[in-house]
Enzyme design. Structure first.
Site, short mmCIF file in Angstrom:
data_model
loop_
_atom_site.label_atom_id
_atom_site.label_comp_id
_atom_site.label_asym_id
_atom_site.label_seq_id
_atom_site.Cartn_x
_atom_site.Cartn_y
_atom_site.Cartn_z
N HIS A 1 0.91 -1.13 0.14
CA HIS A 1 0.54 0.47 -0.22
C HIS A 1 0.61 1.03 0.14
CE1 HIS A 1 -3.57 1.91 1.35
NE2 HIS A 1 -2.19 3.15 1.52
N GLU A 2 1.25 1.56 0.53
CA GLU A 2 2.52 2.51 1.07
C GLU A 2 3.66 2.57 -0.51
OE1 GLU A 2 1.97 4.42 3.22
OE2 GLU A 2 0.09 3.18 4.65
N HIS B 1 2.00 4.67 -2.93
CA HIS B 1 2.24 6.24 -2.94
C HIS B 1 3.68 6.61 -2.99
CE1 HIS B 1 -1.84 7.22 -0.51
NE2 HIS B 1 -1.58 5.85 0.21
#
Lengths: 500, 500
Positions: B266-267, B270
């Site tokens: 997920h990160e 980003h």
């Protein structure tokens, strides 16, 4: 009127909180760069630090600052407030003395020169950097002249003042005039004395994890507060961060465990000073570290006075045996102590022992004064260095890597910094001698790993004072006399020749 | 005249470099605080960040800023410059709309409310925080009213605009009106569909070092540039730092290896966005990430679209076998994939699966709009929450820890943030569907661990655009249509019911 003026003083302290926070941000980003930053982020980080430095400079030199200083000067201030105001004015004058254009030219010249210095080292050719260094010297001379005018001092002292507020070359000249011949007399005696000593050797590699663990144990024992600080790894050991978050680093080599340990101890000395600064004046100049001499005295007190004493090795030996899982005579306290005393003259300052280190510094001090006075021109620097070295050490560097290309300082614009190393070493000896006089049981305590008496003494006599006193005042109050060579030379005679 | 105006534009961009560096410093100090700061340095760090935020706010709202904006408005600017100026004006208006007094009151109220929220959670008693939350709601309403006036929008949209520039509650209402019933219909079908499925279990603990190593391998495979970023550990996974030095974190639990891995993925989504932002506009608003919707679309595209596909698990299974040193049916791609699809309605948003997550968001969105409009008073919040939850999920939270005390957002002053999570999920599905249409071989490549086609597509269609286009424009250009529920619902039907 007085009320308005007092209000101005408080406005000024609020402004200084902003200056302090910009310094903190620069300090943390610099620590991060040296300790953990990914390698590809360098140019963005350099830009960040440069712009934060401009913002800090603007905050200090803002016309409002002088207005507030002048109004605050008329207020009824207590002693600490007066000293804080005095320091604020000093910092303001340093910053405001120079035009932004000159500051920028100088900072650009230093950055360029540092790059050329790297290249000159790679090619082992001083000529590669001679032009850049000439430019740096020229701009530094201009800065020194302007600051000398501002501070009504001589130009070298005005440079020194940035690192050691109130420092004076007259005092340094007098001290070095005693120190240099004393060391030159002592050195051959020590070498002769050590000729027959059988020094231990440490050939087994020590795993880095064991070295780390040992470093942390010793930091804790000395009083480092891990709730407000960290130990990390970097290429060159340093102490950074802020008083509420002190970040020290060391480097590890499996074949040189003493290097990482002594690095940790040295930086812990710096760190204990920062952690012991008075928190009620946090962010104010009066609450900050006094200067480089006191700072270096704290690191060298730990490294050279406390942690190379036989008593310290008595405490250390069983911890090493456990952490390194080693046994044998060379790991006993006596042998560890003996190993820590070895004196071998060396061309390289950072590899120097306690006796020859000041000779390296005195050489640099004389040369940088000559450069600043134009008594020495940059192209003549290598020859001047080599001659000075030969006259002091009796041998001549074979090339400039062993000579005038070894330290980054001048190439980075730091003139007036070198003498603080040796003044710090003298202060360390003087302070430790005074602490032992106040607490005759101190060394016995150290042999048991009890450092709290020592730390309390340092907290009371040095750390908690911040910049409320000058370096001279701190020393006189703590030791009864101003900075001198007496304690340092007595320490060397005792340690290296066994003379009481 | 035009020349002077163009000069003003460049002055403005120089000013924004300073704003950007202050943001960078705040970002790095915040990362440090969450990832590695010693625990005792918290209050000093909070003070640093607060003062840097004031300095940044002053730099933005400086009267010179508006003067430069107005002059630059008359200059001949190219398309990008015009968009940059538009964004600068937007940021200026957000900052300048509010009096420093209101900003300070709000920030103090939020800090106090966050503290009370911690206490309320400890005591499991909403009443403990009701008064503080009332204060935050009241001040947020004042802020929203002022900004609505400034931006000629409604008050909720003016809050939303800070997180999602140009975001509109009319659009969100329309989307959620379709999404909510669709999910409420889908959920029981999926639960019934999964009732007979035999899900694998993972009872062997996985050492943290093995989880770290797996995370790094996957980050590299997805395209994370470790020369300009790091992976560390923190209590809550997050993505921080700056585009030239992206710092992501995850947390580790030996008994939940999927948690750390999905956190990392997920990160990384980003981080890839930040690392792909156009460096030639670095420090300028036009070169920054578009907003929370696009940002969340990038993390969810990686987490939910790419890395929960069967093809991804085909790539992952042999790596897991090697890194975790495990074997058995449950570690095969099919079983790993099956495990990633489990749907279990839950009271807690952060533990929710892909189907129920948007229902959590829609509930919060409705309630925060009602709070802002005074249609709901703070004391009535727990009941309203529980009723809304029951009507959406069919069960009622047994206490407020399972209900309105679970998220920090409102207590921290973040109103208008929640809907961006779900809009991001829709955008993720829409973008991935478009990428697959452009590159029919995409999933086959993913099964082989080849992510470069995907990354190039994202670089071109999303990352490199920065803020040169609006969220809507980015979506329309990349996918052919504006944000809708179509791709997301198709994705859910396909993944959870096997419908094409």
């Amino acid at each position: 009127m007085t009320n308005t003026c007092k209000k101005s003083y408080f406005e000024l302290t609020k402004k200084w909180q902003r200056v302090a926070v910009l310094s903190d941000a620069i300090a943390m980003l610099s620590w991060d760069r040296q300790a953990i930053m990914p390698s590809g982020s360098g140019s963005a980080r350099a830009e960040q630090i440069a712009i934060l430095s401009v913002l800090k400079h603007e905050e200090i030199t803002d016309p409002l600052t002088l207005e507030l200083i002048d109004k605050a000067d008329k207020a009824e201030l207590d002693d600490i407030e007066q000293k804080n105001l005095f320091e604020i004015r000093r910092i303001y004058r340093h910053a405001a003395a120079l035009s932004p254009k000159l500051v920028e030219e100088h900072s650009r010249a230093c950055a360029a020169c540092e790059g050329q210095w790297q290249l000159a080292r790679k090619e082992n050719n001083f000529q590669v950097v001679a032009g850049s260094l000439g430019e740096v010297v020229n701009l530094t001379q201009q800065i020194a002249a302007i600051k000398a005018e501002t501070f009504k001092s001589n130009s070298y002292d005005s440079l020194l003042d940035e690192y050691e507020p109130g420092g004076s070359s007259t005092q340094i000249d007098a001290i070095f005039a005693l120190l240099e011949p004393a060391l030159q007399k002592l050195l051959p005696e020590v070498i002769e004395y050590q000729a027959d000593i059988d020094f231990p050797t440490y050939s087994t590699p020590v795993p880095i994890q064991a070295q780390k663990s040992l470093g942390q144990i010793i930091m804790k024992a000395l009083g480092f507060d891990f709730l407000k600080g960290r130990l990390d790894t970097s290429v060159h050991p340093f102490s950074g961060g802020t008083p509420d978050d002190v970040r020290i680093t060391t480097r590890y080599n499996e074949n040189d465990w003493t290097g990482s340990l002594m690095g940790v101890i040295h930086e812990t000395g710096h760190a204990l000073y920062e952690q012991g600064l008075p928190s009620r004046w946090r962010g104010q100049p009066v609450g900050s570290a006094r200067g480089m001499v006191v700072h270096e005295s704290q690191s060298l007190l730990m490294e050279m006075q406390v942690c190379r004493s036989l008593e310290f090795f008595k405490f250390l030996a069983p911890i090493i045996a456990k952490e390194f899982m080693v046994r044998g005579d060379q790991w006993k306290a006596d042998e560890l102590s003996k190993n820590s005393k070895r004196v071998i003259p060396n061309f390289i300052r950072v590899d120097a022992d306690e006796i020859t280190y000041p000779l390296h510094i005195i050489l640099r001090y004389k040369l940088e004064k000559a450069l600043m006075r134009d008594d020495l021109s940059v192209p003549d620097l290598p020859d001047a260095w080599n001659e000075a070295f030969e006259s002091s050490f009796g041998t001549r560097p074979s090339d400039d890597l062993q000579g005038c290309l070894q330290d980054i300082h001048w190439y980075d614009g730091a003139f007036g910094y070198f003498p603080t190393y040796t003044l710090g070493a003298l202060a360390a000896a003087q302070l430790f001698s005074a602490a032992r006089k106040d607490h005759p049981e101190l060394l016995a305590q150290i042999s048991k790993g009890h450092f709290s008496t020592l730390l309390s003494w340092l907290r009371k006599n040095v750390h908690s004072i911040g910049s409320a006193l000058s370096t001279e005042e701190i020393l006189i109050k703590a030791t009864g006399s101003s900075l001198s060579t007496t304690a340092f030379l007595a320490h060397l005679n005792s340690r290296y020749l066994g003379k009481a």
